[in-house]
Design a protein around this motif. Sequence first.
Motif, PDB file in Angstrom:
ATOM      1  N   LEU A  97     -20.010  -6.967   0.375  1.00  9.69           N
ATOM      2  CA  LEU A  97     -18.593  -7.294   0.262  1.00  9.69           C
ATOM      3  C   LEU A  97     -17.803  -6.440   1.252  1.00  9.69           C
ATOM      4  CD1 LEU A  97     -16.486  -8.916  -1.467  1.00  9.69           C
ATOM      5  CD2 LEU A  97     -16.179  -6.790  -2.762  1.00  9.69           C
ATOM      6  N   SER A  98     -17.164  -7.090   2.215  1.00 12.12           N
ATOM      7  CA  SER A  98     -16.300  -6.395   3.174  1.00 12.12           C
ATOM      8  C   SER A  98     -14.933  -6.178   2.532  1.00 12.12           C
ATOM      9  CB  SER A  98     -16.169  -7.214   4.455  1.00 12.12           C
ATOM     10  OG  SER A  98     -17.443  -7.497   4.998  1.00 12.12           O
ATOM     11  N   ARG A  99     -14.374  -4.970   2.747  1.00 11.97           N
ATOM     12  CA  ARG A  99     -13.183  -4.606   1.976  1.00 11.97           C
ATOM     13  C   ARG A  99     -12.082  -4.033   2.865  1.00 11.97           C
ATOM     14  NH1 ARG A  99     -15.716  -0.486  -2.187  1.00 11.97           N
ATOM     15  NH2 ARG A  99     -16.443   0.330  -0.182  1.00 11.97           N
ATOM     16  N   GLN A 100     -10.854  -4.307   2.465  1.00  6.59           N
ATOM     17  CA  GLN A 100      -9.683  -3.657   3.039  1.00  6.59           C
ATOM     18  C   GLN A 100      -9.403  -2.365   2.273  1.00  6.59           C
ATOM     19  OE1 GLN A 100      -6.216  -6.150   3.381  1.00  6.59           O
ATOM     20  NE2 GLN A 100      -7.432  -8.025   3.390  1.00  6.59           N
ATOM     21  N   ARG A 101      -8.703  -1.449   2.928  1.00  3.48           N
ATOM     22  CA  ARG A 101      -8.126  -0.301   2.207  1.00  3.48           C
ATOM     23  C   ARG A 101      -6.624  -0.324   2.445  1.00  3.48           C
ATOM     24  NH1 ARG A 101      -7.718   5.849   2.478  1.00  3.48           N
ATOM     25  NH2 ARG A 101      -7.820   6.438   0.279  1.00  3.48           N
ATOM     26  N   ARG A 102      -5.880  -0.144   1.356  1.00  2.00           N
ATOM     27  CA  ARG A 102      -4.446  -0.306   1.417  1.00  2.00           C
ATOM     28  C   ARG A 102      -3.727   0.886   0.794  1.00  2.00           C
ATOM     29  NH1 ARG A 102      -3.652  -6.636  -0.534  1.00  2.00           N
ATOM     30  NH2 ARG A 102      -4.696  -7.596   1.256  1.00  2.00           N
ATOM     31  N   TYR A 103      -2.519   1.119   1.308  1.00  2.00           N
ATOM     32  CA  TYR A 103      -1.608   2.098   0.705  1.00  2.00           C
ATOM     33  C   TYR A 103      -0.273   1.401   0.482  1.00  2.00           C
ATOM     34  CZ  TYR A 103       1.803   5.844   0.280  1.00  2.00           C
ATOM     35  OH  TYR A 103       2.832   6.645  -0.152  1.00  2.00           O
ATOM     36  N   ARG A 104       0.292   1.584  -0.718  1.00  2.00           N
ATOM     37  CA  ARG A 104       1.572   0.980  -1.056  1.00  2.00           C
ATOM     38  C   ARG A 104       2.540   2.036  -1.567  1.00  2.00           C
ATOM     39  NH1 ARG A 104      -2.543  -2.256  -3.056  1.00  2.00           N
ATOM     40  NH2 ARG A 104      -2.519  -4.465  -2.437  1.00  2.00           N
ATOM     41  N   ARG A 105       3.770   1.921  -1.114  1.00  4.16           N
ATOM     42  CA  ARG A 105       4.873   2.643  -1.759  1.00  4.16           C
ATOM     43  C   ARG A 105       5.993   1.631  -1.917  1.00  4.16           C
ATOM     44  NH1 ARG A 105       6.113   6.784   1.538  1.00  4.16           N
ATOM     45  NH2 ARG A 105       8.065   5.919   2.366  1.00  4.16           N
ATOM     46  N   TYR A 106       6.080   1.067  -3.108  1.00  2.84           N
ATOM     47  CA  TYR A 106       7.073   0.061  -3.441  1.00  2.84           C
ATOM     48  C   TYR A 106       8.118   0.699  -4.354  1.00  2.84           C
ATOM     49  CZ  TYR A 106       3.696  -3.559  -1.931  1.00  2.84           C
ATOM     50  OH  TYR A 106       2.822  -4.338  -1.227  1.00  2.84           O
ATOM     51  N   THR A 107       9.375   0.515  -4.035  1.00  4.33           N
ATOM     52  CA  THR A 107      10.450   0.991  -4.900  1.00  4.33           C
ATOM     53  C   THR A 107      11.471  -0.124  -5.075  1.00  4.33           C
ATOM     54  OG1 THR A 107      11.739   1.908  -3.056  1.00  4.33           O
ATOM     55  CG2 THR A 107      10.155   3.377  -4.137  1.00  4.33           C
ATOM     56  N   ALA A 108      12.163  -0.101  -6.202  1.00  2.00           N
ATOM     57  CA  ALA A 108      13.184  -1.114  -6.466  1.00  2.00           C
ATOM     58  C   ALA A 108      14.281  -0.522  -7.334  1.00  2.00           C
ATOM     59  CB  ALA A 108      12.575  -2.339  -7.145  1.00  2.00           C
ATOM     60  N   ASP A 109      15.515  -0.913  -7.045  1.00  2.00           N
ATOM     61  CA  ASP A 109      16.678  -0.573  -7.866  1.00  2.00           C
ATOM     62  C   ASP A 109      17.344  -1.869  -8.297  1.00  2.00           C
ATOM     63  OD1 ASP A 109      16.175   2.081  -7.266  1.00  2.00           O
ATOM     64  OD2 ASP A 109      17.683   2.168  -5.676  1.00  2.00           O
ATOM     65  N   HIS A 110      17.736  -1.911  -9.564  1.00  2.00           N
ATOM     66  CA  HIS A 110      18.386  -3.123 -10.078  1.00  2.00           C
ATOM     67  C   HIS A 110      19.603  -2.730 -10.905  1.00  2.00           C
ATOM     68  CE1 HIS A 110      17.947  -7.295 -12.174  1.00  2.00           C
ATOM     69  NE2 HIS A 110      18.855  -7.288 -11.247  1.00  2.00           N
ATOM     70  N   PHE A 111      20.780  -3.200 -10.473  1.00  2.35           N
ATOM     71  CA  PHE A 111      22.045  -2.894 -11.137  1.00  2.35           C
ATOM     72  C   PHE A 111      22.677  -4.189 -11.626  1.00  2.35           C
ATOM     73  CE2 PHE A 111      26.727  -2.569 -10.719  1.00  2.35           C
ATOM     74  CZ  PHE A 111      26.956  -1.641 -11.725  1.00  2.35           C
ATOM     75  N   VAL A 112      23.168  -4.182 -12.880  1.00  2.48           N
ATOM     76  CA  VAL A 112      23.741  -5.385 -13.491  1.00  2.48           C
ATOM     77  C   VAL A 112      25.026  -5.023 -14.229  1.00  2.48           C
ATOM     78  CG1 VAL A 112      23.380  -7.261 -15.137  1.00  2.48           C
ATOM     79  CG2 VAL A 112      21.448  -6.402 -13.811  1.00  2.48           C
ATOM     80  N   LEU A 113      26.026  -5.888 -14.106  1.00  8.77           N
ATOM     81  CA  LEU A 113      27.233  -5.855 -14.936  1.00  8.77           C
ATOM     82  C   LEU A 113      27.386  -7.220 -15.587  1.00  8.77           C
ATOM     83  CD1 LEU A 113      29.899  -4.139 -12.640  1.00  8.77           C
ATOM     84  CD2 LEU A 113      28.992  -3.212 -14.779  1.00  8.77           C
ATOM     85  N   ARG A 114      27.896  -7.244 -16.806  1.00  7.76           N
ATOM     86  CA  ARG A 114      28.091  -8.525 -17.464  1.00  7.76           C
ATOM     87  C   ARG A 114      29.199  -8.428 -18.498  1.00  7.76           C
ATOM     88  NH1 ARG A 114      22.815  -8.720 -21.508  1.00  7.76           N
ATOM     89  NH2 ARG A 114      23.786  -7.590 -23.207  1.00  7.76           N
ATOM     90  N   GLY A 115      29.811  -9.550 -18.789  1.00  3.24           N
ATOM     91  CA  GLY A 115      30.837  -9.604 -19.816  1.00  3.24           C
ATOM     92  C   GLY A 115      30.947 -11.009 -20.376  1.00  3.24           C
ATOM     93  N   PHE A 127       3.896  -0.803   3.270  1.00  2.00           N
ATOM     94  CA  PHE A 127       2.525  -1.252   3.044  1.00  2.00           C
ATOM     95  C   PHE A 127       1.693  -0.931   4.279  1.00  2.00           C
ATOM     96  CE2 PHE A 127      -0.675  -4.625   3.488  1.00  2.00           C
ATOM     97  CZ  PHE A 127      -1.324  -4.543   2.269  1.00  2.00           C
ATOM     98  N   LEU A 128       0.622  -0.157   4.085  1.00  2.00           N
ATOM     99  CA  LEU A 128      -0.303   0.189   5.152  1.00  2.00           C
ATOM    100  C   LEU A 128      -1.654  -0.443   4.851  1.00  2.00           C
ATOM    101  CD1 LEU A 128       0.513   4.019   5.465  1.00  2.00           C
ATOM    102  CD2 LEU A 128       1.711   2.097   6.527  1.00  2.00           C
ATOM    103  N   ARG A 129      -2.399  -0.794   5.919  1.00  5.23           N
ATOM    104  CA  ARG A 129      -3.655  -1.495   5.693  1.00  5.23           C
ATOM    105  C   ARG A 129      -4.679  -1.166   6.775  1.00  5.23           C
ATOM    106  NH1 ARG A 129      -4.053  -8.055   5.524  1.00  5.23           N
ATOM    107  NH2 ARG A 129      -3.191  -7.828   7.620  1.00  5.23           N
ATOM    108  N   ALA A 130      -5.941  -1.015   6.351  1.00  2.00           N
ATOM    109  CA  ALA A 130      -7.096  -0.982   7.250  1.00  2.00           C
ATOM    110  C   ALA A 130      -8.006  -2.115   6.806  1.00  2.00           C
ATOM    111  CB  ALA A 130      -7.815   0.362   7.163  1.00  2.00           C
ATOM    112  N   ARG A 131      -8.259  -3.086   7.687  1.00  2.71           N
ATOM    113  CA  ARG A 131      -9.028  -4.243   7.284  1.00  2.71           C
ATOM    114  C   ARG A 131     -10.271  -4.387   8.159  1.00  2.71           C
ATOM    115  NH1 ARG A 131      -5.715  -9.718   8.577  1.00  2.71           N
ATOM    116  NH2 ARG A 131      -7.240 -10.428   7.022  1.00  2.71           N
ATOM    117  N   PRO A 132     -11.268  -5.116   7.669  1.00  2.00           N
ATOM    118  CA  PRO A 132     -12.493  -5.301   8.449  1.00  2.00           C
ATOM    119  C   PRO A 132     -12.220  -6.107   9.717  1.00  2.00           C
ATOM    120  CG  PRO A 132     -12.805  -5.932   6.150  1.00  2.00           C
ATOM    121  CD  PRO A 132     -11.338  -5.758   6.360  1.00  2.00           C
TER     122      PRO A 132
END
Length: 708
Positions: free
Chosen positions: A322-340, A370-375
């Motif tokens: 099985l040939s494989r990739q190696r990956r690095y992820r740093r995912y961030t998210a902010d979510h702001f809501v107002l309602r009435g 997203f970083l990647r090393a692939r075959p």
Amino acid sequence: MAMMIGLALAAVPAAAADVDDAEAGVGQITVTAQRQAYRGDFTLRETPQAISVISTEWLDRTNATRLSDALDLNAGVVRQNAFGGLWDAFAVRGFAGDPNLPTGYLVNGFNGGRGFGGTRDAAGIERIEVLKGPNAALFGRGEPGGTVNIVTKRADFATHGRVSLLGGSFDRLRGEADINLAAGETVAVRLIGFAEQSDSFRDTVESNRFGFLPTVTFNPWAGTSITYDLEVTRTEVPFDRGIAAIGGRLDALPRGRFLGEPGDGPIEADATGQQLQLQQDLGGSWSLLLGTSFRETRLEGFSTEAELVRGRQRLFRDGRSLSRQRRYRRYTADHFVLRGEVAGRFDTFGLEHRLLAGADYDRFDNSQLFLRARPPVIGAATSAQASNDIDVLAPVYGRFPLPVPGPQTDRLDRQKAWGAYVQDQIRLTERLQIRLGGRFDDVTITSRNRTTGVVARRDRTRFSPQAGIVYDATPAIALYAAYGEGFRPNLGADVRGQIFDPETTRSAEIGTKLSLFDGRLTGTLAAFSLAKRNVLAADPGNPGFSLPVGAARSRGVELDLEGRLPGNLTLWFSYAFVDAEARRDVADPDFGLAIRAGDPLINIPRHNLNVQLARRFDLGATPLDLGAGVQHVGRRLGEAGTDFFLPAHTLVRLFASARLSDRVELFGEVTNLFNERWYANSFAQLWVQPGMPRAGAVTLRYAFGGRP
């Protein structure tokens, strides 16, 4: 996304949270918190849509500690690709959302599913509401199949609590505490927390999870209620794409075979969220609800995963490397809501009107590095080290130095949206009601590719109408029909920087609400037809990006029943037939796979069934609760554009509980009793998630205070 429902009604019994006494047939409803928000003052019977409520009672009976486990109870909800076990992904009535983001769900009316905070734990959940059908007029920007709303446990004005300890197979150990403290009738605090560590049936995979979810209720004077909720959670678990089907055979490898690298360490997913709500009675039947929410999430770590492109995959040549990739992820998210929202009743020309009118604003920032090393492309001179191979039949971990991933994706997507809505339900006669509504949305999407410097922007506006009718035919039957239109902005851009057109949807539903055995058994039988355009799928050649795949349609029938049968039996029954398919021919430019009109949608079975049956009786002075459950999931497509299918499976569980005293309960269960080999979901033949083998767990629960 501001699809806002947010039921804030706490009731006893929980299973009948918004059913009136006559309809429920058991107990008396006692309101201990806020009224229903973003749904109005309606019982389930007079609401023109199918709604299934998974109560605290059924969460306890199924010993569910994850949102995904609890949602298995409802046959209209099926699992989707769970991103290596690091987020919740599901489809309602055959339609899922963006494949590169977790499925959106609501927590007390605020979106809690977007972002990267890991899978949702069941700690602190009062009940789960699966709200199906045409919701766009109120909630907007969502899937036409329906919405899941989690109602959390809120602080109330009695001192009580519960502590539980769970031990189970694969060295699983979990502790959970829920303590409510009241200071008179003005301030109450509820402290909820959990911690869990476990090995797994998957080789070398272990996880650690903990969370703290306190809530405060403040009633400064009559008619005013303020609630504050905090969410702090962390998950640490290796990224696990599952097993590979060799030559299309899923039984070629043990279900515990891990095909990543333990040396990558765990992925860490964190979430910090806050909610603040104010409800003010305005006099008469009118009330005002204001709320805000801010949630930050982060996911970071390394992973080693099977390469999917055939020309780079040696497994397709020799059946074991099985040939494989190696990956690095740093995912961030902010979510702001107002309602009435303002809600109330008034009469005109002898007709009763129940009106909802409101507005909301949200901003969602999604940052992905997203970083990647692939075959390389496999040739005669390509070495096993160059393609990071592992022998799937006799794996040796750490055989080669771990590749260093290089730049692949660095982007920031931002969605800003505001909406306004109005809904009026009019009682024409004692038995006949109609509902008319509409929502206007204005959405701006900006996508910045930080690698290329390309910035794209798109603005969209949309009006979404909704209409429904309810006829109270007999004490046992109410008939209804509903139609709605909506849209969901597709966040982000393709690999070329082109922002996607929004999904547009149409949905129709007819059905009947059932109330049998003098209201002790209630349910819904519904038929539905849904259609949407500008559907996205994950771009397999460019991780983190999507591809437009055109149009899709879903049709089906559902039957949900819940309550008590003669003979002291308690029943949960949920069945769904769903025919979900692509409606246009699409060619995948990376894999060369063709999706044809009429092809089924991935991970959607035609038949899905969940039945749970329990009986209570006394063994001497000890009350016992014995039960069994069956879940059947039909055959479903496992890779788009191919004929690779996951087989059907049927899982059987047994459970029992004994109340050892007024405060102490002992619960035990065995899941997958016959040790069936099954698969929860799939993205491709080389990324298939196997399900858990036979397992057991014992939980000790201790309750104290005013609510035993």
